[in-house]
Design an enzyme around this catalytic site. Structure first.
Site, mmCIF file in Angstrom:
data_model
loop_
_atom_site.group_PDB
_atom_site.id
_atom_site.type_symbol
_atom_site.label_atom_id
_atom_site.label_comp_id
_atom_site.label_asym_id
_atom_site.label_seq_id
_atom_site.Cartn_x
_atom_site.Cartn_y
_atom_site.Cartn_z
ATOM 1 N N GLY A 216 34.668 44.964 47.903
ATOM 2 C CA GLY A 216 36.028 45.260 47.887
ATOM 3 C C GLY A 216 36.979 44.103 48.469
ATOM 4 O O GLY A 216 36.884 43.079 48.386
ATOM 5 N N SER A 217 38.334 44.764 49.024
ATOM 6 C CA SER A 217 39.182 43.642 49.430
ATOM 7 C C SER A 217 38.666 42.733 50.585
ATOM 8 O O SER A 217 39.411 41.649 50.998
ATOM 9 C CB SER A 217 40.331 44.355 50.037
ATOM 10 O OG SER A 217 40.947 45.152 48.757
#
Length: 483
Positions: A216-217
């Protein structure tokens, strides 16, 4: 000699020749294979008649052998198995060895070439042979904090000393009891193994190094590094629209919960990372291009093959990218991007260490049975993914994430903490996976870098993983005189 006798003599000669050839084949060609066969009871008896060395953390054994009245002289025990099963692995009559029990079997069993003189001395003195000890780099306080924080959760924690690469904590949750796989009762061993195998996930799998997941981020740190190395600064204003149409498609990419990153549709790079703006980083990745994003990832160790530390670590990867639409999604840590928790900690550690990525290692030293040191691990630089100047900017950006953005729950009073949260989608039917990677220490001197992965948690990386990281980092700093 008549014909029948001659035929008998030739037959006997052929049989003796075949017997001699077979004996030589078994004793020379297949000797190592047969010696290592788990069904070789002579070898098992020999191993269990020798005291196996200890695996040690902070001077205390976390795996040790004790004498018994059984047919097999020594029994393997695991004090504090709930804390260290991820690392020790087990030493099993039925299933062989795993973890450090396997990776350092030569020292522990006493068969390593570095203990050859000890074995010769044992022969002359009549001393019972024994194995050597393995001293690990783990910090007891950090390990306890990680196990406590992950109680009842599927996930993993890895903590590193950024300046050396030493592993301070390594926990895969849920854990298991290696003693039940290392008993002298094969039926009980198989029954416990079957119960573990029926669990999902199997607790014997070390998630920290043996599994990889979409970050993810967290991957936005890699994209940020590429941008800063290419001349961007933390204050460079980048596009940050409420919605970004993936190139060559009509498919929109939204921010978390459909939120707007900035009313103006643009913002400084540091602000985009602080609030984890998806549209900004998707567009930034496309602007940088696939080659540049891959180069930055490879510099941190991604797509560079697996390695051993000494536990085997699977390769983290960016995966296949087919066109700019997939590149945009990969730039926010989705698509085919997959990393191990150890790799996440390595990214944070390299940034915290002013751009130098140190080779992770779990074994501090190997000791002979008399506790003399036969080998010591010296820290080594694996690479420099970013310059010191860029690392400094990334540190400031990660501190902003913790002080002003999604990582607030990782704050530690009196210390500078930097980090990056991540919430990675898995499938429509499963909860998102949650990440936090970061570092902490006195101002300007990060002492610990950490990665926390929680599988299928209800919430975000800031909600679930950041507090776990906070507990681990705070426990380590308090226990090591930095409170």
């Amino acid at each position: 000699m008549n014909s029948p006798l001659r035929k008998v003599a030739i037959s006997v000669l052929v049989l003796f020749t075949l017997l001699i050839l077979n004996a030589n084949y078994i004793q020379v060609v297949r000797s190592d294979e047969l010696r290592g066969n788990a069904s070789n009871t002579r070898i098992l008896a020999e191993e269990y008649d020798r005291e196996r060395g200890a695996i040690v953390v902070d001077g205390n054994p976390v795996a040790m052998s004790v004498a018994t009245d059984d047919t097999l002289t020594y029994l393997r025990q695991y004090p504090q198995a709930d804390l260290y099963s991820t690392v020790t692995g087990y030493y099993s009559l039925v299933y062989g060895n795993t973890g450090i029990e396997d990776a350092e079997d030569g020292i522990l069993s006493g068969s390593d070439d570095r203990l050859a003189f000890r074995r010769i001395a044992d022969l002359f003195t009549g001393r019972d042979p024994s194995g050597g000890n393995v001293e690990l780099t783990l910090d007891a306080a950090a390990q306890q904090a990680a196990v406590t924080a992950l109680a009842g959760v599927q996930g993993a924690v890895v903590a590193l000393d950024p300046s050396t690469g030493a592993v301070l904590s390594m926990v895969s949750s849920p854990g298991y009891d290696p003693a039940q796989l290392s008993s002298h009762d094969p039926a009980a061993i198989r029954a416990y193994s079957d119960s573990l195998g029926a669990m999902d996930p199997d607790p014997r799998i070390n998630t920290t190094v043996a599994e990889r997941h979409s970050p993810g981020s967290v991957f936005k740190l890699v994209v940020s590094a590429a941008a800063l190395e290419d001349g961007y600064t933390s204050e460079t204003v980048v596009p940050a629209p409420q919605q970004y149409t993936l190139p060559g498609t009509s498919r929109p990419l939204n921010n978390y919960n459909g939120e707007s990153c900035d009313p103006s549709g643009e913002q400084p790079l540091i602000d985009a990372l602080t609030i984890s703006c998806n549209t900004a980083f998707a567009q930034l990745g496309v602007e940088l291009g696939e080659d540049r994003v891959r180069e930055a990832a490879e510099a941190f160790g991604i797509d560079q093959g697996g390695f051993e530390m000494p536990l085997p670590v699977v390769e983290s990867t960016v995966g296949d990218i087919d066109g700019d639409a997939q590149l945009a999604v990969a730039s926010i840590g989705q698509q085919n991007v997959q990393i191990t928790p150890l790799q996440g900690a390595m990214i944070a550690a390299a940034i915290a260490n002013d751009g130098d990525l140190m080779t992770p290692y779990l074994v501090d030293q190997l000791q002979a049975p008399d506790l003399s040191v036969v080998d010591q691990t010296d820290p080594e630089v694996m690479g420099q993914p970013v310059s010191a100047e860029v690392a400094g900017q990334l540190q400031d950006m990660m501190v902003s994430v913790v002080e002003n953005g999604s990582g607030r729950r990782a704050q530690i009073d009196g210390y500078t903490v930097g980090g990056k949260t991540g919430t990675a989608q898995t499938s429509a039917d499963d909860d998102d996976n949650q990440w936090f990677v970061g570092f902490a220490g006195p101002d300007g001197d990060p002492q610990i870098a950490v990665a926390v992965f929680i599988q299928g948690g209800q919430g975000t990386g800031g909600d679930l993983s950041a507090p776990v990281a906070q507990q681990v980092m705070a426990a380590y700093l308090a226990a090591n005189g930095e409170d």
